[in-house]
Design a protein around this motif. Structure first.
Motif, PDB file in Angstrom:
ATOM      1  N   VAL A 144       0.808  -1.136  -0.049  1.00  0.00           N
ATOM      2  CA  VAL A 144       0.097  -0.092  -0.028  1.00  0.00           C
ATOM      3  C   VAL A 144       0.946   1.319  -0.020  1.00  0.00           C
ATOM      4  CG1 VAL A 144      -1.898  -1.088   1.393  1.00  0.00           C
ATOM      5  CG2 VAL A 144      -0.355   0.018   2.629  1.00  0.00           C
ATOM      6  N   PRO A 148       2.048   5.605   7.382  1.00  0.00           N
ATOM      7  CA  PRO A 148       1.663   4.999   8.711  1.00  0.00           C
ATOM      8  C   PRO A 148       0.644   4.239   8.318  1.00  0.00           C
ATOM      9  CG  PRO A 148       0.802   7.336   8.533  1.00  0.00           C
ATOM     10  CD  PRO A 148       1.849   7.276   7.244  1.00  0.00           C
ATOM     11  N   PHE A 149      -0.133   4.258   7.134  1.00  0.00           N
ATOM     12  CA  PHE A 149      -1.477   3.445   7.049  1.00  0.00           C
ATOM     13  C   PHE A 149      -0.739   1.837   6.916  1.00  0.00           C
ATOM     14  CE2 PHE A 149      -4.526   1.295   4.071  1.00  0.00           C
ATOM     15  CZ  PHE A 149      -5.378   1.189   4.913  1.00  0.00           C
ATOM     16  N   ILE A 152      -0.170   0.465  10.425  1.00  0.00           N
ATOM     17  CA  ILE A 152      -1.312   0.425  11.197  1.00  0.00           C
ATOM     18  C   ILE A 152      -2.006  -1.163  10.639  1.00  0.00           C
ATOM     19  CG2 ILE A 152      -3.739   0.800  10.914  1.00  0.00           C
ATOM     20  CD1 ILE A 152      -3.106   3.910  10.755  1.00  0.00           C
ATOM     21  N   LEU A 153      -1.714  -1.416   9.374  1.00  0.00           N
ATOM     22  CA  LEU A 153      -2.152  -2.788   8.735  1.00  0.00           C
ATOM     23  C   LEU A 153      -0.987  -3.784   9.612  1.00  0.00           C
ATOM     24  CD1 LEU A 153      -3.079  -2.118   5.103  1.00  0.00           C
ATOM     25  CD2 LEU A 153      -4.513  -2.596   7.118  1.00  0.00           C
TER      26      LEU A 153
ATOM     27  N   GLY B  27      -2.862   9.418  11.608  1.00  0.00           N
ATOM     28  CA  GLY B  27      -2.399   8.406  10.943  1.00  0.00           C
ATOM     29  C   GLY B  27      -2.750   7.995   9.503  1.00  0.00           C
ATOM     30  N   GLU B  28      -3.379   9.229   9.066  1.00  0.00           N
ATOM     31  CA  GLU B  28      -3.790   9.432   7.563  1.00  0.00           C
ATOM     32  C   GLU B  28      -4.700   8.271   7.179  1.00  0.00           C
ATOM     33  OE1 GLU B  28      -0.153   9.829   5.387  1.00  0.00           O
ATOM     34  OE2 GLU B  28       0.615  11.265   6.747  1.00  0.00           O
ATOM     35  N   VAL B  29      -5.560   7.665   7.963  1.00  0.00           N
ATOM     36  CA  VAL B  29      -6.518   6.774   7.518  1.00  0.00           C
ATOM     37  C   VAL B  29      -7.859   7.609   7.261  1.00  0.00           C
ATOM     38  CG1 VAL B  29      -7.783   4.760   8.477  1.00  0.00           C
ATOM     39  CG2 VAL B  29      -5.392   5.065   9.248  1.00  0.00           C
ATOM     40  N   ASN B  33      -8.716   5.110   1.608  1.00  0.00           N
ATOM     41  CA  ASN B  33      -7.588   4.552   1.521  1.00  0.00           C
ATOM     42  C   ASN B  33      -7.698   3.095   2.072  1.00  0.00           C
ATOM     43  OD1 ASN B  33      -7.047   4.947   4.390  1.00  0.00           O
ATOM     44  ND2 ASN B  33      -5.333   6.291   3.873  1.00  0.00           N
ATOM     45  N   GLY B  37      -6.760   0.180   0.040  1.00  0.00           N
ATOM     46  CA  GLY B  37      -5.724  -0.381   0.577  1.00  0.00           C
ATOM     47  C   GLY B  37      -5.854  -1.844   1.022  1.00  0.00           C
TER      48      GLY B  37
END
Lengths: 275, 271
Positions: A144, A148-149, A152-153, B27-29, B33, B37
């Motif tokens: 991805v 930071p994403f 997180i995943l 956290g740019e969520v 995305n 994602g």
């Protein structure tokens, strides 16, 4: 007195020593261990003295540059990166806990009597846990993109494995009597879980999740090293370009933050356990 | 009473929701995305799964694990790193744990200093040590061993000193009364009591260290991690799944072996 004992020991040494067989096993074990250690030392290059001496010199040089720690005007950047790290840990743990609740119930022997299903889920969870969080981070960074994403995943997936396992163990050890009581009052299957089991396992789940949040703030600090955002990214960048005083400043910031989170989650856990 | 309690849990929920919103922003969520994602990540993982056909299973497997000999050698390196780091870290932790135990330490200053040293050793992440050591000692397992060993010293030193603090002090009084010095007191009165606990902590640590050794290569500190990093960066999909599978297998084998050894220890202790 002492002389008597010595004389006796000289007369029949076997009575004062360990048995011969035990001695042989002991000696064999130790020599195997020593040989193995020497092999490992050789294999990893510890016998290369010039490299060790040169490295130690360089290490001293690095430590000299680390002191005193300085932020050189980057304090805002570092603060934001730290917030990103905390956000990664928080959202990752939250997603993991949400995913782990249904998986935990499915993996519990007393909920799913089907042997094959729960065995399959257990092995699946073991597989997820067998892969280190950092590997997941690396995988998600290429899947991805940087940021930071991906972190997180990575936290969410790797902790789903651990949390679901712990949740299922908590569910398996619930007190049967409460469930039977609810059942006797005419509850159906869903109600048995909701009113007989959930009140027993919920505090355990909450405190486990908090514990994982705490440990994830530690691990989230380094996920940035492989490109997953947060303070680790800043730290790796500083080390790459030899900015050692800023690197040591970041390390100090990490230590302080982790200590604060430890304290905070300790307080919260006390609340949950003793409401 | 009920109202106060309700208000407090309402506050908790509000604070929690606020934390979710703020951390999603930081956290740019967001939903877009998440929507792109997660399928992207699943597709990526699916792409690493090789196509194995029943008719050509042998050839397919050989194709999948085409560099098995090199990978096995790297896995051996990984075990070597984990083993050596455990040996070195345990030795250092053993020596420091007596000075770090409040009830055994010869003097207070030494106790305080040792405890702070152990704290620093365990709270800085291994990967950070590894990056610093890679800079100082160059690429390769040498840096990895040192990084994991330092972390092990910190973590085990704390656990060992806690075991020491729970030791029975009467044997120590006995040996000291018989004229033993501090070292002899530790050796003959304390070590025999604490050794079984030390052994079981060390075995647990060995499992953890082998896991760490699989990823320490991401910063160039040796082991299978370096190769894994390379194939992920180069998008060699099938190699990724092959190496990850080998890592899982290695970790499982180490865990099972250590568990067996630990069981033997506890059974010997009970008998």
């Amino acid at each position: 007195m002492t002389r008597d004992v010595e004389a006796a020991a000289r007369l029949c040494p076997d009575a004062f020593a360990k048995p011969a067989a035990g001695r042989t096993v002991h000696a064999a074990g130790w020599s195997l261990f020593v040989a193995l250690t020497i092999f490992c030392l050789w294999r990893t290059g510890f016998f290369d003295l010039s490299r060790l001496i040169e490295g130690a010199g360089k290490l001293g040089w690095v430590l000299g540059f680390m002191l005193p720690p300085a932020h050189n005007g980057w304090l805002g950047e570092f603060g934001w990166a730290l917030a990103e790290t905390l956000a990664m840990a928080f959202l990752g743990t939250l997603l993991a806990a949400l995913a782990a609740i249904p998986l935990g119930f499915l993996a519990a022997r007393n909920i799913v009597p089907n042997w094959l299903l729960h065995f399959g889920i257990r092995r699946f969870l073991d597989g997820i846990r067998g892969v280190d969080q950092l590997i997941w981070a690396l995988v998600f960074v290429s899947a991805v993109g940087l940021g930071p994403f991906a972190g997180i995943l990575a936290i969410a997936v790797s902790d789903t494995g651990s949390l679901a396992k712990l949740f299922s163990e908590a569910i398996e050890t619930v007190n049967r009597r409460q469930v039977e009581g609810v059942e006797a009052a005419g509850a159906d299957r869903a109600q048995r879980i909701r009113f007989g089991m959930l009140p027993q396992v919920l505090p355990v789940m909450l405190s486990t999740t908090l514990y994982y949040f705490e440990s994830n703030t530690r691990s989230a600090t380094i996920l940035g090293v492989v490109g997953a955002g947060g303070i680790g990214l800043q730290l790796a960048d500083r080390i790459r370009v030899n900015n050692w005083d800023e690197a040591s400043f970041i390390i100090l910031m990490i230590l302080v933050t982790v200590a604060c989170i430890d304290w905070l989650s300790g307080q919260l856990r006390m609340r949950f356990i003793r409401p | 009473m009920v109202r106060a309690r309700r208000r407090r849990s309402g506050l908790f929920v509000a604070a929690f929701l606020l934390a979710v919103v703020v951390s999603s922003w930081v956290g740019e969520v967001n939903l877009t995305n998440l929507a792109t994602g997660i399928p992207g990540a699943l597709g990526y993982i699916a792409a690493t799964v090789p196509s194995l056909r029943f008719g050509t299973l042998g050839a397919d497997l050989a194709d999948w694990f085409w560099a098995l000999d090199r990978w096995l050698l790297l896995l051996l390196d990984t075990i070597v790193i984990g083993f050596l780091a455990t040996v070195m870290g345990t030795a250092a932790a053993f020596l420091l744990s007596f000075a770090a135990a409040r009830n055994l330490s010869p003097n207070r200053t030494l106790c305080f200093v040792t405890r702070r040293v152990l704290e620093i050793a365990r709270s800085v992440p291994e990967l950070v040590y590894a990056m610093i050591f890679v800079f100082a000692f160059g690429l390769g397992p040498l840096a990895g061993v040192m990084a994991i060993a330092i972390h092990t010293t910190g973590a085990l030193g704390k656990l060992f000193s806690e075991v020491n603090e729970n030791a029975d002090l009467r044997p120590l009084d006995g040996t000291l009364a018989a004229g033993a010095n501090w070292f002899q007191g530790m050796r003959y009165a304390i070590v025999p009591q604490v050794l079984p606990n030390f052994a079981s902590y060390t075995l647990l640590r060995f499992e953890i260290n082998v896991r760490s050794a699989t990823v320490i290569g991401f910063v160039g500190a040796g082991g299978i991690g370096q190769e894994l990093m390379f194939v992920i960066r180069q998008f060699v999909y099938q190699d990724i799944s092959a190496i990850v599978l080998l890592i899982i297998l290695l970790v499982c084998i180490i865990d099972l072996t250590c568990e067996r050894i630990r069981q033997n220890f506890t059974r010997a202790g009970a008998a």
